[in-house]
Design a protein around this motif. Structure first.
Motif, short mmCIF file in Angstrom:
data_model
loop_
_atom_site.label_atom_id
_atom_site.label_comp_id
_atom_site.label_asym_id
_atom_site.label_seq_id
_atom_site.Cartn_x
_atom_site.Cartn_y
_atom_site.Cartn_z
N ALA A 13 -3.58 -6.84 -24.43
CA ALA A 13 -2.99 -7.47 -23.24
C ALA A 13 -2.29 -6.43 -22.38
O ALA A 13 -2.38 -6.47 -21.15
CB ALA A 13 -2.01 -8.57 -23.67
N ARG A 14 -1.60 -5.48 -23.02
CA ARG A 14 -0.91 -4.43 -22.28
C ARG A 14 -1.93 -3.55 -21.54
O ARG A 14 -1.74 -3.20 -20.38
CB ARG A 14 -0.08 -3.59 -23.24
N LEU A 15 -3.03 -3.20 -22.22
CA LEU A 15 -4.06 -2.39 -21.58
C LEU A 15 -4.74 -3.14 -20.44
O LEU A 15 -5.08 -2.54 -19.41
CB LEU A 15 -5.10 -1.94 -22.61
N THR A 16 -4.92 -4.45 -20.59
CA THR A 16 -5.51 -5.24 -19.52
C THR A 16 -4.61 -5.25 -18.30
O THR A 16 -5.07 -5.08 -17.17
CB THR A 16 -5.78 -6.68 -20.01
N ARG A 17 -3.32 -5.43 -18.51
CA ARG A 17 -2.37 -5.41 -17.38
C ARG A 17 -2.36 -4.04 -16.72
O ARG A 17 -2.31 -3.93 -15.49
CB ARG A 17 -0.97 -5.79 -17.86
N LEU A 18 -2.42 -2.99 -17.53
CA LEU A 18 -2.44 -1.63 -16.99
C LEU A 18 -3.71 -1.38 -16.18
O LEU A 18 -3.66 -0.78 -15.10
CB LEU A 18 -2.32 -0.62 -18.13
N ALA A 19 -4.84 -1.86 -16.66
CA ALA A 19 -6.11 -1.69 -15.93
C ALA A 19 -6.08 -2.45 -14.61
O ALA A 19 -6.53 -1.93 -13.58
CB ALA A 19 -7.27 -2.16 -16.79
N ILE A 20 -5.54 -3.66 -14.62
CA ILE A 20 -5.46 -4.44 -13.38
C ILE A 20 -4.53 -3.75 -12.38
O ILE A 20 -4.86 -3.64 -11.19
CB ILE A 20 -4.99 -5.88 -13.68
N ALA A 21 -3.40 -3.25 -12.86
CA ALA A 21 -2.48 -2.53 -11.96
C ALA A 21 -3.15 -1.28 -11.39
O ALA A 21 -3.01 -0.99 -10.20
CB ALA A 21 -1.21 -2.16 -12.72
N LEU A 23 -6.40 -0.81 -10.93
CA LEU A 23 -7.42 -1.21 -9.95
C LEU A 23 -6.79 -1.67 -8.64
O LEU A 23 -7.40 -1.52 -7.58
CB LEU A 23 -8.30 -2.31 -10.54
N LEU A 24 -5.60 -2.22 -8.70
CA LEU A 24 -4.93 -2.64 -7.47
C LEU A 24 -4.30 -1.44 -6.75
O LEU A 24 -4.26 -1.41 -5.52
CB LEU A 24 -3.86 -3.69 -7.78
N LEU A 25 -3.81 -0.47 -7.50
CA LEU A 25 -3.16 0.69 -6.89
C LEU A 25 -4.14 1.74 -6.38
O LEU A 25 -3.83 2.45 -5.43
CB LEU A 25 -2.21 1.34 -7.88
N LEU A 26 -5.30 1.84 -6.99
CA LEU A 26 -6.26 2.87 -6.61
C LEU A 26 -6.65 2.82 -5.13
O LEU A 26 -6.61 3.86 -4.45
CB LEU A 26 -7.51 2.82 -7.50
N PRO A 27 -7.02 1.67 -4.58
CA PRO A 27 -7.35 1.66 -3.14
C PRO A 27 -6.16 2.06 -2.26
O PRO A 27 -6.36 2.74 -1.24
CB PRO A 27 -7.76 0.22 -2.86
N ILE A 28 -4.97 1.66 -2.65
CA ILE A 28 -3.78 2.03 -1.85
C ILE A 28 -3.58 3.54 -1.89
O ILE A 28 -3.34 4.18 -0.85
CB ILE A 28 -2.54 1.28 -2.38
N ILE A 29 -3.70 4.13 -3.07
CA ILE A 29 -3.55 5.59 -3.21
C ILE A 29 -4.65 6.30 -2.42
O ILE A 29 -4.38 7.29 -1.73
CB ILE A 29 -3.56 5.99 -4.69
N GLU A 30 -5.89 5.79 -2.50
CA GLU A 30 -7.00 6.41 -1.76
C GLU A 30 -6.74 6.39 -0.26
O GLU A 30 -6.96 7.38 0.43
CB GLU A 30 -8.32 5.68 -2.06
N ILE A 31 -6.27 5.26 0.25
CA ILE A 31 -6.00 5.15 1.69
C ILE A 31 -4.89 6.11 2.09
O ILE A 31 -4.99 6.79 3.13
CB ILE A 31 -5.65 3.69 2.06
N LEU A 32 -3.83 6.19 1.28
CA LEU A 32 -2.75 7.12 1.59
C LEU A 32 -3.23 8.56 1.62
O LEU A 32 -2.86 9.33 2.51
CB LEU A 32 -1.60 6.95 0.58
N VAL A 33 -4.08 8.94 0.67
CA VAL A 33 -4.60 10.31 0.63
C VAL A 33 -5.53 10.56 1.82
O VAL A 33 -5.45 11.62 2.46
CB VAL A 33 -5.32 10.59 -0.71
N ILE A 34 -6.39 9.60 2.14
CA ILE A 34 -7.30 9.78 3.29
C ILE A 34 -6.51 9.92 4.58
O ILE A 34 -6.82 10.77 5.43
CB ILE A 34 -8.31 8.61 3.36
N VAL A 35 -5.49 9.10 4.75
CA VAL A 35 -4.65 9.19 5.96
C VAL A 35 -3.95 10.53 6.01
O VAL A 35 -3.89 11.18 7.07
CB VAL A 35 -3.64 8.01 6.02
#
Length: 183
Positions: A13-21, A23-35
């Protein structure tokens, strides 16, 4: 039977929550790096750099994927278990998928997985994860393992080809006759 969940269920359950977090943070980090890169070198240059890294990724996947496939075929032809080659194929496939995604963070992660000199680290991590999961499943059905049992061979160790083998001390010869009953 109700009670507190077991340690493997809590860990899962902890790993599932970590994976979901993640997957949600990766696009935000990608956008920040691209900008940030776009502000540093310009918009069109950033776009061209993203296209260039995707093309480089496709080229690397083709070369490294082909090399992994040939190694798999060679292992099968020689009669040995192709565990290392299968692991390489999985790592190259995941790395290639990351390289094809737009973004600099996924490109960096994909590049680390695809390059032949960094792939052994990813392969050993994959082997550790699979071993842990297999041992957890085995314990689930057979109980805990006994300390002092011999450890299974790792993917890096060479394995002997399996097949008919004759003892070095045996001088026994078996004579026989082939009878064809189709006549």
């Amino acid at each position: 039977m109700t009670g507190t969940p077991g340690p493997s269920r809590v860990r899962r359950a902890r790993l599932t929550r970590l994976a979901i977090a993640g997957l949600l943070l990766l696009p935000i980090i990608e956008i920040l790096v691209i900008v940030a890169v776009g502000q540093a070198i310009g918009g069109w240059q950033t776009f061209l750099l993203l296209v260039a890294t995707s093309l480089l990724g496709a080229w690397l996947i083709r070369g490294e994927g082909g090399r992994a496939w040939r190694a798999l075929e060679q292992a099968l032809r020689s009669g040995r278990m192709p565990a290392r080659e299968i692991a390489d194929g999985v790592v190259v496939l995941v790395g290639g998928g990351l390289l094809l995604l737009p973004g600099f963070v996924t490109d960096l992660l994909g590049l680390l997985l695809v390059l032949p000199f960094t792939r052994p680290v990813a392969r050993s991590m994959l082997a550790a994860v699979i071993s842990r999961r297999l041992l957890a499943q085995a314990e689930r059905f057979t109980g805990p393992t006994v300390a002092g049992q011999p450890t299974p061979p790792t993917w890096e160790q060479e394995q002997m080809p399996h097949g008919p083998q004759r003892s070095a001390t045996s001088d026994e010869v078996v004579e026989g006759e082939i009878i064809d009953d189709e006549d």
